[in-house]
Design an enzyme around this catalytic site. Structure first.
Site, PDB file in Angstrom:
ATOM      1  N   GLU A 133       0.831  -1.211   0.000  1.00 58.57           N
ATOM      2  CA  GLU A 133       0.000   0.000   0.000  1.00 58.57           C
ATOM      3  C   GLU A 133       0.861   1.255   0.000  1.00 58.57           C
ATOM      4  OE1 GLU A 133      -2.493  -1.008   3.351  1.00 58.57           O
ATOM      5  OE2 GLU A 133      -0.906  -0.524   4.791  1.00 58.57           O
ATOM      6  N   PRO A 134       1.512   1.546  -1.113  1.00 63.07           N
ATOM      7  CA  PRO A 134       2.308   2.769  -1.194  1.00 63.07           C
ATOM      8  C   PRO A 134       1.441   4.021  -1.338  1.00 63.07           C
ATOM      9  CG  PRO A 134       2.338   1.619  -3.297  1.00 63.07           C
ATOM     10  CD  PRO A 134       1.540   0.759  -2.354  1.00 63.07           C
ATOM     11  N   GLY A 135       1.859   5.086  -0.709  1.00 64.11           N
ATOM     12  CA  GLY A 135       1.189   6.381  -0.875  1.00 64.11           C
ATOM     13  C   GLY A 135       2.153   7.343  -1.532  1.00 64.11           C
ATOM     14  N   ARG A 136       3.231   7.649  -0.790  1.00 60.94           N
ATOM     15  CA  ARG A 136       4.210   8.631  -1.259  1.00 60.94           C
ATOM     16  C   ARG A 136       4.767   8.280  -2.631  1.00 60.94           C
ATOM     17  NH1 ARG A 136       7.238  11.528   2.490  1.00 60.94           N
ATOM     18  NH2 ARG A 136       6.855   9.864   3.976  1.00 60.94           N
TER      19      ARG A 136
ATOM     20  N   CYS B 210       3.729  33.453  10.979  1.00 60.15           N
ATOM     21  CA  CYS B 210       4.389  34.084  12.115  1.00 60.15           C
ATOM     22  C   CYS B 210       5.043  33.017  12.975  1.00 60.15           C
ATOM     23  CB  CYS B 210       3.376  34.860  12.932  1.00 60.15           C
ATOM     24  SG  CYS B 210       3.046  36.415  12.181  1.00 60.15           S
ATOM     25  N   GLU B 211       6.140  32.512  12.494  1.00 51.03           N
ATOM     26  CA  GLU B 211       6.759  31.354  13.136  1.00 51.03           C
ATOM     27  C   GLU B 211       8.170  31.236  12.569  1.00 51.03           C
ATOM     28  OE1 GLU B 211       4.314  29.199  14.788  1.00 51.03           O
ATOM     29  OE2 GLU B 211       5.637  27.537  15.200  1.00 51.03           O
TER      30      GLU B 211
HETATM   31  N1  LLP Z   1       0.178   2.013   5.153  1.00 43.80           N
HETATM   32  C1  LLP Z   1       0.097   2.448   6.412  1.00 43.80           C
HETATM   33  C2  LLP Z   1      -0.527   1.617   7.431  1.00 43.80           C
HETATM   34  C3  LLP Z   1       0.617   3.699   6.748  1.00 43.80           C
HETATM   35  O1  LLP Z   1       0.526   4.113   7.999  1.00 43.80           O
HETATM   36  C4  LLP Z   1       1.206   4.504   5.746  1.00 43.80           C
HETATM   37  C5  LLP Z   1       1.728   5.825   6.075  1.00 43.80           C
HETATM   38  C6  LLP Z   1       1.256   4.007   4.433  1.00 43.80           C
HETATM   39  C7  LLP Z   1       0.735   2.753   4.167  1.00 43.80           C
HETATM   40  C8  LLP Z   1       1.835   4.796   3.291  1.00 43.80           C
HETATM   41  O2  LLP Z   1       3.154   5.139   3.499  1.00 43.80           O
HETATM   42  P1  LLP Z   1       3.970   5.817   2.255  1.00 43.80           P
HETATM   43  O3  LLP Z   1       4.039   4.783   1.168  1.00 43.80           O
HETATM   44  O4  LLP Z   1       3.212   7.003   1.834  1.00 43.80           O
HETATM   45  O5  LLP Z   1       5.297   6.168   2.825  1.00 43.80           O
HETATM   46  N2  LLP Z   1       3.245  12.621   7.070  1.00 43.80           N
HETATM   47  C9  LLP Z   1       4.462  11.854   6.885  1.00 43.80           C
HETATM   48  C10 LLP Z   1       4.187  10.462   6.417  1.00 43.80           C
HETATM   49  C11 LLP Z   1       3.306   9.686   7.377  1.00 43.80           C
HETATM   50  C12 LLP Z   1       3.014   8.319   6.855  1.00 43.80           C
HETATM   51  C13 LLP Z   1       1.981   7.652   7.671  1.00 43.80           C
HETATM   52  N3  LLP Z   1       1.634   6.345   7.230  1.00 43.80           N
HETATM   53  C14 LLP Z   1       5.358  12.588   5.897  1.00 43.80           C
HETATM   54  O6  LLP Z   1       4.984  13.653   5.428  1.00 43.80           O
HETATM   55  O7  LLP Z   1       6.458  12.133   5.610  1.00 43.80           O
END
Ligand code: LLP
Length: 432
Positions: free
Chosen positions: A290-293, A361-362
């Site tokens: 499950e990639p997001g980034r 403002c930070e």
């Molecule tokens: N699956 C689970 C259970 C997760 O908690 C996450 C991310 C992902 C998949 C996706 O991870 P990715 O492939 O996107 O790295 N706000 C932080 C990132 C927090 C990620 C939280 N969980 C940032 O800006 O780096």
């Protein structure tokens, strides 16, 4: 493919992103402006399909929609044949509202509320990823009330450190997420889930962190998780259907940082699991990632207009832009490093080293430290790269700043998919 390759320079010396002159985009839509390449998102989904779902049988890819979510994006993900993971009622509502097939939705989170769980049960989502014992009881009670049996995985903390920023590392023992592999917490949780008549225990999940560059971390996690599968078989006599290995695959952010192709992560995960399942004599379950980034980050850039410039002789030159930590809090939170270019001076020599500051403002409202850039002046357009993930989704209204618009670009055409917030929007929830 990365954002470098999406970019060209036209005869005006302007940056062209996905066929669009970004200076013209800034003039037309205003700044700050999120610009996301639809084709790049699609290309990345297809790469996952080619090297994961098509290459290995019985696999499924989900997009972790916390990276960036919108109606338009959920539609693209659906069209590309991927499922999604959601982590809140809001993400779930948006996906369902956009017509995303509920059966392809996985619901994560370490403290899902009863209302969120009810919403998910009502819409017959595909799977819950249960985080803790409290949630097993809650899910059983609510599923019973609704007269339904719900599919669920248990989230396991495998005790593997991702070696990433502490705030985005989740697989180590000391984590708020999941059932620890230590003290047999995981097996106790599984037993409990198996005893719930309204829960169909389908397998286990782990996610070791985010922005990970070490394929070895996934190898370690794969070994731990397959050992767990073996113990589940020994203790309960069942072969689990699914093993979800989470996301976290690191992306290219700046030149000096290392870069690992997603294919290497996928092959490390699949190689380890297939080998370990054969050694441990267990049937390999369906594998989910499950990639997001990895899908969203490099598909996006953010455009800003330069305003005040202040030089402290012998110390630092600050160049302030019209956004900041409200549209991209990642440097302030994780010291994230970004690349940026002056879009209207793309061919001018980079003779200066400047710090890009936001307008909040930070003092910590810094976007980029020590950026090599041409001499900048008020009115220049700065394009910050790699902002597609965890920028719009983490944006806030701090200082009553309005959130920027998000446009999607494809083959030289732009479409507003999230409009810019107005001052009226800021007052929308206020009652006197
Ligand atoms: N699956 C689970 C259970 C997760 O908690 C996450 C991310 C992902 C998949 C996706 O991870 P990715 O492939 O996107 O790295 N706000 C932080 C990132 C927090 C990620 C939280 N969980 C940032 O800006 O780096």
């Amino acid at each position: 493919m990365n954002t470098k390759e999406l970019t060209a320079i036209n005869d005006k010396g302007h940056i062209v992103f996905e066929g669009c002159d970004v200076v013209e985009l800034a003039n037309k839509y205003g700044t700050p402006l999120y610009v996301v390449s639809e084709s790049e998102i699609r290309k990345r989904c297809r790469r996952i399909q080619k090297y994961f779902t098509n290459k290995y049988t019985d696999t499924q890819a989900l997009y972790a929609s916390k990276a960036m979510s919108s109606l338009a994006l959920y539609k693209i993900i659906e069209e590309e044949g991927m499922g999604i993971d959601v982590v809140s009622g809001g993400e779930l509502y948006t996906a369902i509202h956009g017509g995303f097939p509920a059966g392809n939705i996985y619901f994560h989170g370490n403290n899902k509320t009863p209302d969120e769980i009810r919403l998910a049960i009502d819409h017959n989502i595909g799977c819950f990823v249960i985080d803790n014992e409290y949630e097993i009881d809650l899910l059983q009670t609510l599923a019973f009330e609704k007269g339904k049996k719900v599919k669920a995985l248990l989230r396991i903390t495998p005790g593997v450190a991702g070696h990433t920023h502490a705030y985005i590392s989740t697989g180590q023992v000391d984590s708020k997420f999941g059932f620890s592999i230590q003290d047999d917490m995981a097996l106790k949780g599984i037993k409990k889930a198996l005893d719930c008549p309204n829960i169909h225990f389908a397998g286990v999940h782990c996610h070791i962190g985010s922005q990970i560059y070490r394929t070895e971390a996934y190898v370690e996690a794969g070994k731990v998780m397959t050992t767990l599968l073996q113990r589940i078989k020994q203790e309960f006599g069942i072969v689990v259907e699914e093993l979800n290995m989470g996301g976290g695959f690191g992306v290219f952010d700046y030149e000096e940082n290392k870069h690992v192709d997603i294919i290497d992560f996928i092959d490390a995960i699949m190689g380890t699991i297939e080998e370990q399942c054969s050694i441990k004599d267990i049937n390999r379950p369906r594998i989910i990632i499950e990639p997001g980034r990895w899908i969203a980050a490099e598909a996006g850039i953010t455009l800003y207009t330069v305003g005040a410039i202040k030089e402290i002789k012998g110390v630092r030159k600050y160049v302030s832009v019209d956004g900041g930590m409200t549209d991209n809090p990642r440097h302030a939170l994780y010291q994230a490093v970004y690349r940026a270019f002056v879009a209207n001076k793309a061919e001018e020599p980079k003779t200066e080293i400047v710090t890009i500051a936001g307008k909040c403002c930070e003092s910590g409202d810094i976007l980029i430290r020590n950026l090599k850039a041409p001499v900048m002046e008020a009115g220049d357009i700065l394009a910050v790269y790699g902002t597609g993930a965890y920028n719009y989704s983490m944006a806030s209204n701090y200082n009553r700043m309005t959130r920027p618009a998000l446009i999607m670009v494809k083959d030289g055409k732009a479409k507003v998919t999230i409009r810019r917030e107005s001052y009226e929007d800021l007052l929308r929830y206020e009652l006197l």
